[in-house]
Motif scaffolding. Sequence first.
Motif, short mmCIF file in Angstrom:
data_model
loop_
_atom_site.label_atom_id
_atom_site.label_comp_id
_atom_site.label_asym_id
_atom_site.label_seq_id
_atom_site.Cartn_x
_atom_site.Cartn_y
_atom_site.Cartn_z
N MET A 1 -16.47 3.94 -35.36
CA MET A 1 -17.44 4.22 -34.32
C MET A 1 -17.26 5.63 -33.81
O MET A 1 -16.16 6.16 -33.76
CB MET A 1 -17.29 3.23 -33.16
N GLY A 2 -18.35 6.24 -33.44
CA GLY A 2 -18.27 7.55 -32.83
C GLY A 2 -18.24 8.68 -33.83
O GLY A 2 -18.34 8.49 -35.04
N TYR A 3 -18.09 9.89 -33.31
CA TYR A 3 -18.15 11.10 -34.11
C TYR A 3 -16.76 11.69 -34.27
O TYR A 3 -15.94 11.66 -33.37
CB TYR A 3 -19.06 12.12 -33.43
N GLY A 4 -16.51 12.27 -35.44
CA GLY A 4 -15.28 13.01 -35.67
C GLY A 4 -14.05 12.17 -35.93
O GLY A 4 -12.95 12.72 -36.03
N GLN A 5 -14.17 10.85 -36.04
CA GLN A 5 -13.00 10.03 -36.28
C GLN A 5 -12.52 10.18 -37.71
O GLN A 5 -13.30 10.45 -38.63
CB GLN A 5 -13.26 8.55 -35.98
N GLY A 6 -11.22 10.02 -37.93
CA GLY A 6 -10.68 10.03 -39.29
C GLY A 6 -10.94 8.71 -40.00
O GLY A 6 -11.00 7.65 -39.37
N GLY A 7 -11.13 8.78 -41.32
CA GLY A 7 -11.33 7.55 -42.09
C GLY A 7 -10.02 6.82 -42.30
O GLY A 7 -8.96 7.42 -42.42
N LYS A 8 -10.06 5.49 -42.35
CA LYS A 8 -8.83 4.71 -42.54
C LYS A 8 -8.45 4.67 -44.02
O LYS A 8 -9.30 4.76 -44.91
CB LYS A 8 -8.97 3.30 -41.99
N GLY A 9 -7.15 4.55 -44.28
CA GLY A 9 -6.67 4.44 -45.65
C GLY A 9 -6.78 3.01 -46.16
O GLY A 9 -7.07 2.08 -45.41
#
Length: 360
Positions: free
Chosen positions: A326-334
């Motif tokens: 959710m939201g902007y600029g978050q890192g993707g999960k591995g």
Amino acid sequence: LKKEGTAGYILTSNGSSKNPEYKQLEIAESPVFETTGTGITYYQVPSGTSRIRVQAVGGGGGGSGDSDGTDYGGGGGGAGAYAESDITVSGNGGVKSLNTSITSAGSGYSAAVALATTGGTGTGATVTINEVGTTGETSGQITDFDLVANGSGYSAGDVLTIVQDGASGGTVTVADVNLAVLRITVGAGGSGVAAGGDSGDGLAQSGGNTTVEYPLTAPSEAPNTRMAQGGTVVVKAVGGGGAPFEGSNTASPSAGGTGGAASASIGEITISGGNGGTQGTPYLGAVSPTNGLQIKVGGHGGHSRWGAAGYTVTESGNNTVYSSKMGYGQGGKGVHVTSENQPVAAESGGRGHVKIFLLN
């Protein structure tokens, strides 16, 4: 200093060893503009506005996978940095040109320099009268004029009355005004690694930087064209780093991506993005389950100012339930490649974003 204040003002110390005073409180209530995608766009500041607030986040880095023989999942991507600045817009809505023909010639005028004007939506424009009629009915009527001071806050089509003692009725029309235009570049989220095998596909992509430029070298037509002229970068939010791939059947967990650095960003306020998670335990929970159910997970993505990445939140039977990013600029999960309950590709980072507020 009086105890009484004025509505809309705040008392400020003005810093060390300074005299306190009341200053008008600038309130940015709701954004007047938000980006809707990545890449380049232009924003035209409304005529008459002299101060704006710009907030931005960089794109998040992508998450990583792992070697299919490891006990640990891939790391999460780093989140994009946050940057904010209040920007003073100069000359916005200043008169760029007047219609070449007089709108109304008026009466009683004489040649004079830098005469004030009234009317229209702005203030401060002045006009020089070069020539007036000298005979018959044209005596005292304006026949030639020039724009001197541009003023600010005007709109095309405004009719301005030229002020001179003993004269009346002389008007000119605004043909074009100077516009304050911002060039905005929104960083994309980095893609996650589609990992597998013993070598994987390498480092996940980093998120793109988000920048805002002002003033521009572009003409006022920029909002309606695809021109790519730039200007001075006044706000920059650095994108988050992609998570590295940990290959060769290593027994150590894959590190998370580094969040976008505040020190490399530009703004009056800069905040680093959160680092991606390193999956330090191979299973959901602190230890291997005693029932033989091994739900292997990847590291969580870094949190940005405007968003958090998805993550494994619970287990039910042989299935794993995930939260949504959710939201902007978050890192993707591995991800953990060998887990039956994991997707085969790590999550991409969230795109960058820009919000603009009017302060007056």
